[in-house]
Scaffold this motif. Structure first.
Motif, mmCIF file in Angstrom:
data_model
loop_
_atom_site.group_PDB
_atom_site.id
_atom_site.type_symbol
_atom_site.label_atom_id
_atom_site.label_comp_id
_atom_site.label_asym_id
_atom_site.label_seq_id
_atom_site.Cartn_x
_atom_site.Cartn_y
_atom_site.Cartn_z
ATOM 1 N N ILE A 60 39.603 33.700 -40.497
ATOM 2 C CA ILE A 60 38.487 34.855 -40.298
ATOM 3 C C ILE A 60 38.302 34.991 -38.533
ATOM 4 N N SER A 61 38.396 33.832 -38.086
ATOM 5 C CA SER A 61 38.067 33.918 -36.485
ATOM 6 C C SER A 61 39.033 34.830 -35.819
ATOM 7 N N THR A 62 40.309 34.604 -36.173
ATOM 8 C CA THR A 62 41.624 35.268 -35.911
ATOM 9 C C THR A 62 41.605 36.618 -36.027
ATOM 10 N N TRP A 63 41.161 37.018 -37.290
ATOM 11 C CA TRP A 63 40.961 38.472 -37.764
ATOM 12 C C TRP A 63 39.566 39.058 -36.792
ATOM 13 N N LEU A 64 38.744 38.450 -36.704
ATOM 14 C CA LEU A 64 37.685 38.874 -35.891
ATOM 15 C C LEU A 64 37.970 39.151 -34.355
ATOM 16 N N TYR A 65 38.740 38.367 -33.995
ATOM 17 C CA TYR A 65 39.351 38.411 -32.702
ATOM 18 C C TYR A 65 40.015 39.726 -32.399
ATOM 19 N N GLN A 66 40.936 39.743 -33.410
ATOM 20 C CA GLN A 66 41.728 41.110 -33.490
ATOM 21 C C GLN A 66 40.960 42.548 -33.322
ATOM 22 N N VAL A 67 40.052 42.240 -34.401
ATOM 23 C CA VAL A 67 39.215 43.559 -34.492
ATOM 24 C C VAL A 67 38.447 43.926 -33.264
ATOM 25 N N THR A 68 37.878 42.636 -32.706
ATOM 26 C CA THR A 68 37.250 43.008 -31.454
ATOM 27 C C THR A 68 38.094 43.074 -30.225
ATOM 28 N N ALA A 69 39.068 42.989 -30.119
ATOM 29 C CA ALA A 69 40.205 43.083 -29.186
ATOM 30 C C ALA A 69 40.490 44.767 -29.272
ATOM 31 N N ARG A 81 42.996 32.663 -23.682
ATOM 32 C CA ARG A 81 43.779 31.872 -23.357
ATOM 33 C C ARG A 81 42.973 30.522 -22.818
ATOM 34 N N HIS A 82 42.236 30.945 -21.734
ATOM 35 C CA HIS A 82 41.662 30.003 -20.929
ATOM 36 C C HIS A 82 40.084 29.925 -21.046
ATOM 37 N N ILE A 83 39.455 31.135 -21.732
ATOM 38 C CA ILE A 83 37.998 30.848 -22.011
ATOM 39 C C ILE A 83 37.864 30.460 -23.472
ATOM 40 N N LEU A 100 42.485 29.561 -27.211
ATOM 41 C CA LEU A 100 43.183 29.874 -28.270
ATOM 42 C C LEU A 100 44.824 29.807 -27.838
ATOM 43 N N SER A 101 45.460 29.420 -28.891
ATOM 44 C CA SER A 101 46.679 29.152 -28.534
ATOM 45 C C SER A 101 47.815 30.332 -28.316
ATOM 46 N N ASN A 102 48.847 30.168 -27.900
ATOM 47 C CA ASN A 102 49.701 31.461 -27.404
ATOM 48 C C ASN A 102 49.974 32.110 -28.738
ATOM 49 N N PRO A 103 50.627 31.600 -29.758
ATOM 50 C CA PRO A 103 50.576 32.264 -31.023
ATOM 51 C C PRO A 103 49.522 32.978 -31.609
ATOM 52 N N GLU A 104 48.232 32.141 -31.457
ATOM 53 C CA GLU A 104 47.242 32.860 -31.970
ATOM 54 C C GLU A 104 46.823 34.205 -31.255
#
Length: 210
Positions: A94-103, A162-164, A167-171
């Protein structure tokens, strides 16, 4: 079946309204979303408390404006509630999905608005108790935010993730819909640019620019 998915399924074996608050606090995001989809309002409250700061922090860094970040946060969470009944456990975090939506929401917002002058960028609030440390941290945050806003949008997003957000590069690749190599290129170029922009402030702000 992996252990994470098995845990979620075990959680969902509880009768919908009988899971205690303490148990829900410990439950996985996917468990809470499934409970919300079945009509449990407490699950939504816990998820909002857990996930909204993450979304807001990312959006405020990318956009440089807290009022816009608040709007983005509300919209991202609204989209999560809408998709809840269709969510398939184990397909994505869910966190990855939310980051994508937010981005994506941030990208759309950046396309609508003109670049802002650095003197109107909102400072990131500092809550550290010591006054001296708090002032220095606030100065660091302000300087970093100003430098971030001077980066190209994609570099800024990659650096923040990445730095704040750590998250990993694949994420990050999944969130930004780019390859790991592209993530590495964006973050490397962003770091070099930030190093140049912050070089004249590193002594005063105790920044390591290498």
């Amino acid at each position: 079946m992996d252990l994470h998915t098995k845990r979620i399924q075990n959680d969902l074996c509880h009768p919908l309204m009988s899971m205690s608050y303490d148990a829900m606090i410990q439950a996985a995001d996917e468990t809470l979303l499934a409970l919300y989809a079945k009509g449990n309002p407490m699950a939504a409250q816990i998820l909002t408390t857990r996930l909204s700061p993450m979304v807001f922090g990312y959006a405020s860094r990318v956009l440089g404006q807290q009022d816009l970040a608040e709007d983005i946060t509300q919209e991202a969470m609204l989209r999560l509630w809408k998709i809840a009944p269709k969510w398939r456990v184990g397909e994505a975090k869910i966190s990855t999905w939310l980051y994508q939506v937010t981005a994506n929401l941030c990208t759309d917002q950046l396309r609508k608005t003109r670049p802002m002058s650095l003197d109107v960028i909102s400072d990131v609030k500092d809550t550290q108790p010591p006054v001296t440390a708090g002032l220095q941290n606030a100065a660091r945050s302000s300087a970093l935010q100003a430098a971030l806003m001077n980066l190209p949008d994609r570099q800024r997003q990659a650096i923040i993730l990445r730095h704040i957000e750590e998250l990993s590069n694949p994420e990050i690749g999944n969130i930004m819909n780019i390859s790991v190599e592209a993530v590495e290129s964006l973050t490397a170029r962003g770091k070099r640019a930030l190093s140049v922009m912050l070089a004249d402030q590193k002594d005063a702000l105790s920044y390591a620019t290498e």
